[in-house]
Design an enzyme around this catalytic site. Structure first.
Site, mmCIF file in Angstrom:
data_model
loop_
_atom_site.group_PDB
_atom_site.id
_atom_site.type_symbol
_atom_site.label_atom_id
_atom_site.label_comp_id
_atom_site.label_asym_id
_atom_site.label_seq_id
_atom_site.Cartn_x
_atom_site.Cartn_y
_atom_site.Cartn_z
ATOM 1 N N ASP A 13 0.809 -1.229 0.000
ATOM 2 C CA ASP A 13 0.000 0.000 0.000
ATOM 3 C C ASP A 13 0.836 1.271 0.000
ATOM 4 O O ASP A 13 0.441 2.308 0.550
ATOM 5 C CB ASP A 13 -0.971 0.003 1.210
ATOM 6 C CG ASP A 13 -1.830 -1.243 1.232
ATOM 7 O OD1 ASP A 13 -2.210 -1.709 0.142
ATOM 8 O OD2 ASP A 13 -2.113 -1.762 2.325
ATOM 9 N N LYS A 16 1.631 2.223 -5.059
ATOM 10 C CA LYS A 16 2.163 1.703 -6.332
ATOM 11 C C LYS A 16 1.235 2.018 -7.497
ATOM 12 O O LYS A 16 1.681 2.431 -8.571
ATOM 13 C CB LYS A 16 2.373 0.175 -6.218
ATOM 14 C CG LYS A 16 3.365 -0.219 -5.140
ATOM 15 C CD LYS A 16 3.440 -1.721 -4.969
ATOM 16 C CE LYS A 16 2.225 -2.347 -4.359
ATOM 17 N NZ LYS A 16 1.987 -2.052 -2.930
ATOM 18 N N LYS A 18 -1.019 4.393 -7.967
ATOM 19 C CA LYS A 18 -0.996 5.802 -8.372
ATOM 20 C C LYS A 18 0.284 6.130 -9.142
ATOM 21 O O LYS A 18 0.241 6.832 -10.167
ATOM 22 C CB LYS A 18 -1.118 6.700 -7.124
ATOM 23 C CG LYS A 18 -1.028 8.160 -7.457
ATOM 24 C CD LYS A 18 -0.113 8.925 -6.531
ATOM 25 C CE LYS A 18 0.444 10.133 -7.238
ATOM 26 N NZ LYS A 18 0.108 11.404 -6.623
ATOM 27 N N GLY A 40 -4.656 -4.279 -3.769
ATOM 28 C CA GLY A 40 -5.654 -3.237 -4.037
ATOM 29 C C GLY A 40 -4.885 -1.993 -4.405
ATOM 30 O O GLY A 40 -4.233 -1.396 -3.550
ATOM 31 N N HIS A 41 -4.874 -1.650 -5.676
ATOM 32 C CA HIS A 41 -4.097 -0.515 -6.163
ATOM 33 C C HIS A 41 -5.064 0.595 -6.564
ATOM 34 O O HIS A 41 -5.872 0.423 -7.483
ATOM 35 C CB HIS A 41 -3.203 -0.944 -7.336
ATOM 36 C CG HIS A 41 -2.161 -1.955 -6.932
ATOM 37 N ND1 HIS A 41 -1.242 -2.467 -7.799
ATOM 38 C CD2 HIS A 41 -1.889 -2.518 -5.720
ATOM 39 C CE1 HIS A 41 -0.454 -3.306 -7.150
ATOM 40 N NE2 HIS A 41 -0.837 -3.363 -5.891
ATOM 41 N N ASP A 332 2.262 14.532 2.025
ATOM 42 C CA ASP A 332 1.248 15.487 2.489
ATOM 43 C C ASP A 332 0.583 15.053 3.790
ATOM 44 O O ASP A 332 0.072 15.879 4.542
ATOM 45 C CB ASP A 332 0.172 15.663 1.399
ATOM 46 C CG ASP A 332 -0.417 14.327 0.978
ATOM 47 O OD1 ASP A 332 0.346 13.489 0.455
ATOM 48 O OD2 ASP A 332 -1.626 14.109 1.174
HETATM 49 P P1 GDP Z 1 -0.903 0.352 -3.493
HETATM 50 O O1 GDP Z 1 -1.482 -0.936 -3.045
HETATM 51 O O2 GDP Z 1 0.570 0.430 -3.257
HETATM 52 O O3 GDP Z 1 -1.261 0.701 -4.910
HETATM 53 O O4 GDP Z 1 -1.539 1.474 -2.563
HETATM 54 P P2 GDP Z 1 -3.090 1.586 -2.132
HETATM 55 O O5 GDP Z 1 -3.864 2.077 -3.271
HETATM 56 O O6 GDP Z 1 -3.549 0.343 -1.467
HETATM 57 O O7 GDP Z 1 -2.974 2.642 -0.974
HETATM 58 C C1 GDP Z 1 -2.437 3.905 -1.183
HETATM 59 C C2 GDP Z 1 -3.503 4.929 -0.822
HETATM 60 O O8 GDP Z 1 -2.896 6.205 -0.725
HETATM 61 C C3 GDP Z 1 -4.574 5.067 -1.867
HETATM 62 O O9 GDP Z 1 -5.776 5.416 -1.256
HETATM 63 C C4 GDP Z 1 -4.067 6.211 -2.748
HETATM 64 O O10 GDP Z 1 -5.125 6.922 -3.396
HETATM 65 C C5 GDP Z 1 -3.423 7.091 -1.707
HETATM 66 N N1 GDP Z 1 -2.261 7.867 -2.152
HETATM 67 C C6 GDP Z 1 -1.289 7.551 -3.044
HETATM 68 N N2 GDP Z 1 -0.343 8.510 -3.092
HETATM 69 C C7 GDP Z 1 -0.744 9.470 -2.226
HETATM 70 C C8 GDP Z 1 -0.180 10.715 -1.798
HETATM 71 O O11 GDP Z 1 0.886 11.129 -2.209
HETATM 72 N N3 GDP Z 1 -0.887 11.412 -0.867
HETATM 73 C C9 GDP Z 1 -2.067 10.984 -0.350
HETATM 74 N N4 GDP Z 1 -2.679 11.721 0.563
HETATM 75 N N5 GDP Z 1 -2.628 9.813 -0.739
HETATM 76 C C10 GDP Z 1 -1.961 9.073 -1.633
HETATM 77 P P1 IMO Z 2 -0.997 -4.191 -2.264
HETATM 78 O O1 IMO Z 2 -0.564 -4.719 -3.589
HETATM 79 C C1 IMO Z 2 -0.979 -4.717 2.058
HETATM 80 C C2 IMO Z 2 -1.099 -8.833 3.560
HETATM 81 C C3 IMO Z 2 -2.352 -9.295 4.264
HETATM 82 C C4 IMO Z 2 -1.747 -10.305 5.223
HETATM 83 C C5 IMO Z 2 -0.647 -10.944 4.385
HETATM 84 C C6 IMO Z 2 -1.054 -12.230 3.696
HETATM 85 O O2 IMO Z 2 -2.295 -3.485 -2.284
HETATM 86 O O3 IMO Z 2 0.098 -3.427 -1.602
HETATM 87 P P2 IMO Z 2 -2.648 -12.900 1.700
HETATM 88 O O4 IMO Z 2 -4.036 -12.451 1.350
HETATM 89 O O5 IMO Z 2 -1.636 -12.617 0.685
HETATM 90 O O6 IMO Z 2 -2.642 -14.323 2.172
HETATM 91 O O7 IMO Z 2 -2.272 -12.026 2.997
HETATM 92 O O8 IMO Z 2 -0.286 -9.992 3.402
HETATM 93 N N1 IMO Z 2 -1.332 -8.291 2.191
HETATM 94 C C7 IMO Z 2 -1.245 -6.994 1.890
HETATM 95 N N2 IMO Z 2 -1.020 -5.915 2.688
HETATM 96 N N3 IMO Z 2 -1.110 -4.564 0.727
HETATM 97 C C8 IMO Z 2 -1.313 -5.636 -0.079
HETATM 98 O O9 IMO Z 2 -1.294 -5.532 -1.418
HETATM 99 C C9 IMO Z 2 -1.422 -6.914 0.504
HETATM 100 N N4 IMO Z 2 -1.637 -8.157 0.016
HETATM 101 C C10 IMO Z 2 -1.562 -8.977 1.066
HETATM 102 O O10 IMO Z 2 -2.973 -8.240 4.942
HETATM 103 O O11 IMO Z 2 -1.147 -9.645 6.296
HETATM 104 MG MG MG Z 3 -2.974 -1.640 -1.761
#
Ligand code: GDP
Ligand code: IMO
Ligand code: MG
Length: 425
Positions: A13, A16, A18, A40-41, A332
């Site tokens: 999270d 990635k 974005k 979840g991206h 931010d």
């Molecule tokens: P990912 O799994 O690495 O793609 O990240 P996620 O989407 O799960 O979580 C990142 C969260 O931070 C999302 O809700 C994005 O919309 C948000 N996000 C990404 N970059 C920024 C940033 O620079 N500032 C803020 N405030 N939110 C961001």
């Molecule tokens: P993105 O790509 C954050 C975590 C789960 C759990 C562990 C194992 O959005 O960054 P699994 O479902 O793979 O058996 O879960 O890994 N986990 C993540 N945490 N971001 C993710 O993906 C994750 N995918 C799995 O919360 O701790």
């Molecule tokens: Mg994510």
């Protein structure tokens, strides 16, 4: 031409999705190489929020081919939903989506086993997203899995039934869980149509030809380096190689064709699910990070655990991935903090300095040592050039750079696709 890699350096999270959506304009092909719908991206296009689980994050750019590599595991139901959601928003994407024949399928009974396994672990649960990821990779390495390419062959139903029966036998090892298999199977088989309609490739040949013809390829990591099955905080990890090495096996490209490796870190740190997290905050500051950063899981909605950035952990991730360049997201979120902290060392119970990440982080008895930084206490919204950022923000960024020995090439200061500062000095 080589395959560049962009991946998360923490526990997932990092933003990635974005960043891929922003950087992909420089590439013709973007691929996922591991993980599955546990990811979840999130992309923000204006006020429109799109969360991708299986599909690479360059999918909103019409000219770019998005490849789901052989290292990915696919749940047909989630895959179909993703495509339908995109279609409802006006993105018709099938013509730019490719699926590796060798990618494995998540069966309903994989999910059943995931749920049963987690439930049986009680307090020791991994905190899985319960998408069936672990059991599917177990069948892959156990040589029992069903692959996307099997859909094109005779005998698919027979193979499915055999694997399902095996799973049902295994499920008897666990206390019973509530899971409507009949319903899940009906949805699963009803979702195969889109999977069948998606163009399939042998990703190893596809990537080879693409590189030979001068195409630029970007690999998109899922999860984070600390969730890597070999080098993460085992057993609290996911079941794939999330690090750069996973790109080679996850799309079928030789190591000598890997190019630049870009690592993303948040300006602080989060983790969702169980397992060690040395710089976690359990106080009001942690709450503040969660609310300011809207730190709730994009896949499960669970509150994310929050803490300060951990430079010991990041140094380890940089080493294991061979990171060339860094990107910082969510700077931010720190805007209103009077004081910031960064973990700069781990020390054990006798205050001895650790030289790196311990084998058993969970029971190592280490504690983080922090360095304090003055906050900048203003919005960074209007800044587009790094050199104009408030001094306190630059001090924070540059201390991290110096400690990690790598430069930030981009700083993200908002969820919007263009809310980034490219660092050019
Ligand atoms: P990912 O799994 O690495 O793609 O990240 P996620 O989407 O799960 O979580 C990142 C969260 O931070 C999302 O809700 C994005 O919309 C948000 N996000 C990404 N970059 C920024 C940033 O620079 N500032 C803020 N405030 N939110 C961001
Ligand atoms: P993105 O790509 C954050 C975590 C789960 C759990 C562990 C194992 O959005 O960054 P699994 O479902 O793979 O058996 O879960 O890994 N986990 C993540 N945490 N971001 C993710 O993906 C994750 N995918 C799995 O919360 O701790
Ligand atoms: Mg994510």
């Amino acid at each position: 031409m080589a395959v560049d890699v962009l991946l998360g350096l923490q526990w997932g999270d990092e933003g990635k999705g974005k960043i891929i959506d922003n950087l992909c304009k420089d590439y013709q092909i973007v691929c996922r190489f591991q993980g599955g719908p546990n990811a979840g991206h999130t992309l923000y296009i204006g006020d429109q929020k799109i969360v991708l689980h299986t599909i690479p994050s360059a999918i909103l750019h019409p000219g770019i081919i998005n490849l789901i590599g052989n290292g990915v595991v696919i749940d047909p139901v989630i895959f179909k939903k993703e495509i339908e959601k995109l279609r409802a928003l006006g993105y018709d994407i099938l013509h730019q989506l490719l699926l590796a024949r060798k990618a494995h399928l998540i069966l309903p009974t994989h999910q059943l086993l995931d749920i049963a396994s987690e439930q049986s672990k009680g307090l020791n649960k991994i905190g899985s997203t319960l998408k069936g990821i672990g059991p599917t990779y177990m069948d892959k390495t156990g040589r029992n899995g069903l692959r996307v390419g099997d859909l094109e062959l005779k005998g698919f139903d027979k193979k499915y039934q055999a694997l399902k029966e095996k799973h049902l036998t295994l499920a008897k090892l666990y206390p019973e869980v509530s899971f409507n298999l009949e319903d899940a199977e009906e949805k699963w088989f009803n979702s195969l149509d889109i999977l069948k309609a998606t163009r399939k490739v042998d990703s190893e040949y596809f990537i080879d030809q693409a590189l030979n013809s001068g195409k630029k390829v970007l690999a998109e990591g899922a999860q984070g380096s600390m969730l890597d099955v070999d080098f993460g905080t085992y057993p609290y990890v996911t079941s794939s190689n999330t690090i750069s090495a996973g790109v080679c096996t996850g799309i079928g490209v030789a190591p000598n064709r890997i190019g630049k490796i870009i690592g993303i870190t948040k300006a602080y740190c989060t983790r969702v699910g169980s397992g060690p997290f040395p710089s976690e905050l359990f106080d009001a500051t942690g709450e503040l990070l969660r609310s300011a950063g809207k730190e709730f899981g994009a896949t499960t909605g669970r509150p994310r655990r929050c803490g300060w950035i951990d430079l010991v952990q990041l140094q380890y991730s940089i080493m294991i991935n061979g990171v060339d360049e860094l990107i910082m997201t969510k700077i931010d979120v720190l805007n209103d903090f009077e004081t910031l902290q960064a973990c700069v060392e781990y020390r054990d119970e006798s205050e001895s300095l650790l030289s790196g990440m311990p084998f058993d982080l969970e029971n190592s008895g280490i504690h983080p040592v922090y360095k304090n930084f003055a906050g900048w206490q203003c919005s960074l919204q209007e800044f587009t050039h790094y050199e104009n950022l408030p001094l306190a923000a630059r001090n924070y960024v540059e201390f991290i750079e110096n400690r990690l020995g790598k430069k930030f090439v981009m700083i993200s200061q908002g969820p919007g696709r263009d809310e980034v500062i490219r660092v050019t000095i």
